[in-house]
Design an enzyme around this catalytic site. Structure first.
Site, PDB file in Angstrom:
ATOM      1  N   GLU A   1       0.837  -1.272   0.018  1.00 48.70           N
ATOM      2  CA  GLU A   1       0.045  -0.032   0.155  1.00 48.70           C
ATOM      3  C   GLU A   1       0.621   1.193  -0.108  1.00 48.70           C
ATOM      4  O   GLU A   1       0.571   2.245  -0.576  1.00 48.70           O
ATOM      5  CB  GLU A   1      -0.991   0.086   1.047  1.00 48.70           C
ATOM      6  CG  GLU A   1      -2.350  -0.909   1.065  1.00 48.70           C
ATOM      7  CD  GLU A   1      -2.967  -0.743  -0.188  1.00 48.70           C
ATOM      8  OE1 GLU A   1      -2.966   0.375  -0.727  1.00 48.70           O
ATOM      9  OE2 GLU A   1      -3.312  -1.802  -0.729  1.00 48.70           O
TER      10      GLU A   1
ATOM     11  N   TYR B   1      -7.299   6.476   3.476  1.00 46.67           N
ATOM     12  CA  TYR B   1      -7.137   5.233   2.480  1.00 46.67           C
ATOM     13  C   TYR B   1      -6.392   4.212   2.921  1.00 46.67           C
ATOM     14  O   TYR B   1      -6.865   3.176   2.636  1.00 46.67           O
ATOM     15  CB  TYR B   1      -6.469   5.848   0.974  1.00 46.67           C
ATOM     16  CG  TYR B   1      -6.465   4.665   0.200  1.00 46.67           C
ATOM     17  CD1 TYR B   1      -7.368   3.953  -0.476  1.00 46.67           C
ATOM     18  CD2 TYR B   1      -4.981   4.387   0.090  1.00 46.67           C
ATOM     19  CE1 TYR B   1      -7.045   2.813  -1.048  1.00 46.67           C
ATOM     20  CE2 TYR B   1      -4.650   3.252  -0.474  1.00 46.67           C
ATOM     21  CZ  TYR B   1      -5.602   2.277  -1.155  1.00 46.67           C
ATOM     22  OH  TYR B   1      -5.285   1.272  -1.810  1.00 46.67           O
TER      23      TYR B   1
ATOM     24  N   ASP C   1     -10.209   5.155  -2.919  1.00 45.28           N
ATOM     25  CA  ASP C   1      -8.877   5.671  -3.813  1.00 45.28           C
ATOM     26  C   ASP C   1      -9.341   6.111  -4.987  1.00 45.28           C
ATOM     27  O   ASP C   1     -10.832   6.322  -5.195  1.00 45.28           O
ATOM     28  CB  ASP C   1      -7.912   4.585  -3.965  1.00 45.28           C
ATOM     29  CG  ASP C   1      -8.430   3.433  -5.256  1.00 45.28           C
ATOM     30  OD1 ASP C   1      -9.782   3.407  -5.441  1.00 45.28           O
ATOM     31  OD2 ASP C   1      -7.561   3.090  -6.268  1.00 45.28           O
TER      32      ASP C   1
ATOM     33  N   CYS D   1     -12.707   0.500 -15.771  1.00 45.11           N
ATOM     34  CA  CYS D   1     -13.267   1.765 -15.750  1.00 45.11           C
ATOM     35  C   CYS D   1     -12.203   2.772 -15.719  1.00 45.11           C
ATOM     36  O   CYS D   1     -11.986   3.476 -14.524  1.00 45.11           O
ATOM     37  CB  CYS D   1     -14.343   1.701 -14.529  1.00 45.11           C
ATOM     38  SG  CYS D   1     -15.307   3.376 -14.373  1.00 45.11           S
TER      39      CYS D   1
ATOM     40  N   CYS E   1     -16.008   0.460 -21.632  1.00 43.44           N
ATOM     41  CA  CYS E   1     -17.254   0.020 -21.191  1.00 43.44           C
ATOM     42  C   CYS E   1     -17.788  -1.166 -21.847  1.00 43.44           C
ATOM     43  O   CYS E   1     -18.659  -1.792 -21.175  1.00 43.44           O
ATOM     44  CB  CYS E   1     -18.118   1.353 -21.790  1.00 43.44           C
ATOM     45  SG  CYS E   1     -17.682   2.669 -20.768  1.00 43.44           S
TER      46      CYS E   1
ATOM     47  N   CYS F   1     -17.416  -3.895 -19.505  1.00 44.04           N
ATOM     48  CA  CYS F   1     -17.746  -3.647 -17.951  1.00 44.04           C
ATOM     49  C   CYS F   1     -18.969  -4.540 -17.769  1.00 44.04           C
ATOM     50  O   CYS F   1     -19.978  -4.546 -18.340  1.00 44.04           O
ATOM     51  CB  CYS F   1     -17.985  -2.166 -17.990  1.00 44.04           C
ATOM     52  SG  CYS F   1     -18.488  -1.866 -16.031  1.00 44.04           S
TER      53      CYS F   1
ATOM     54  N   CYS G   1     -24.815   1.464 -15.372  1.00 45.68           N
ATOM     55  CA  CYS G   1     -24.042   2.403 -15.097  1.00 45.68           C
ATOM     56  C   CYS G   1     -24.820   3.927 -15.552  1.00 45.68           C
ATOM     57  O   CYS G   1     -25.238   3.941 -16.493  1.00 45.68           O
ATOM     58  CB  CYS G   1     -22.830   2.436 -16.156  1.00 45.68           C
ATOM     59  SG  CYS G   1     -21.723   3.895 -15.711  1.00 45.68           S
TER      60      CYS G   1
END
Length: 289
Positions: free
Chosen positions: A35, A118, A136, A191, A198, A201, A207
């Site tokens: 991280e 985060y 995030d 995305c 798309c 997706c 969406c």
DNA sequence: CAACCGTGGCT
DNA sequence: TAGCCAAGGTT
């Protein structure tokens, strides 16, 4: 909105990347290291440094016992080297305050150097399976499009983003933890900011942005970050010299790496003030010992 | 809270 | 090519 959970979770199970910090054997410390490195640095550039780091320092205590300069050196060219210093300081705090074990408590995580909202949520969720909104840039974008119906999220994170992410969180803890990685991965792979895929997706039919006809971004202009000629570039040059040196470096050698003396001195002073560089006697410098 | 803090790949 | 962008945090 709960309608988007199942498709995204199923998509994740079928399409997730194989990453070392997601392996079953990955320790909380490994997740934490990943991280820190992933803060503003792409996965592909993190991978080699991550492997070397964990091989050398498999536990917080191993890193805490080292000189901070070794962390800066091992950080290599990941960028934002203050993260290396903070990770080192966080390791020391973990040894001092938590018996050498990465804490599983969100507040305790948040109190560690270099851990913000985060990262605390990410470690608690990814390493300990807890239910947190892990917000995030990927998640903000996924939610902005799928739920709010706009092309891009706000320029910087807002309280509204956080609220939206909390409201989108599955109730069940285990499902919430899966949703956190899955929604982030969707933002990273499908995305995306520039040219979202798309067609691939799993939630395109739900969406809000697609259903609105994929309207272009109409908010305030995004500030393009310049780099050439900045103090940041000067700092990078100076630190690169010190990173590759095995012995203290004479000032003259540092002088050679940046032409503008005023800016060079300012950059060097800044590095010293940040604790990234240690000044020694006779105008010599090194990474902090 | 806006500005600052690296580095490199991609379009 | 020159910008855009990348799993943020700190001051």
């Amino acid at each position: 909105m709960t309608g988007i959970h199942d498709p995204v979770l199923a998509w994740y199970d079928a399409n997730k990347r194989v990453l070392p910090w997601r392996e079953a054997g990955a320790s909380p410390w490994a997740v934490m290291v990943s991280e820190f490195m992933l803060q503003q640095t792409p996965v592909n550039r993190v991978l080699p440094a991550y492997e070397r780091w964990l091989a050398r320092w498999p536990t917080p205590a191993d890193l805490a016992a080292e000189a901070p300069g070794e962390a800066v050196r091992a950080w290599d060219r990941l960028g934002y080297p203050r993260r290396a210093l903070r990770l080192h300081a966080a390791a020391q705090a973990i040894v001092e305050r938590h018996g050498g074990e990465v804490p599983d408590d969100h507040a305790a995580l948040l109190a560690l150097p270099g851990v913000g909202t985060y990262t605390a949520a990410a470690i608690a969720s990814f390493a300990f399976g807890q239910r947190h909104a892990v917000v995030d840039t990927n998640v903000r974008r996924v939610l902005a499009r799928s739920l709010t119906g706009v092309a891009q999220p706000s320029i910087s994170p807002t309280a509204a983003d956080q609220r939206l992410a909390v409201s989108a969180l599955p109730d069940d803890e285990a499902t919430a933890a899966r949703w956190a990685v899955a929604s982030m991965e969707l933002g990273a792979l499908v995305c995306t900011a520039r040219t979202p895929n798309c067609a691939g997706c799993p939630i395109r039919s739900r969406c809000a942005w697609v259903l609105a006809g994929s309207p272009p971004y109409d908010g305030p202009p995004r500030k393009g970050q310049t780099y050439e000629g900045t103090d940041r570039q000067a700092r990078g040059r100076l630190l690169a010299v010190l990173r590759s040196a095995s012995a203290p470096v004479a000032k003259a050698e540092l002088d050679a790496c940046w032409p503008d003396a005023v800016q060079r001195e300012r950059a060097l002073d800044g590095l010293v003030a940040d604790g990234l560089v240690e000044p020694l006697a006779r105008s010599r410098y090194r990474l902090p010992g």
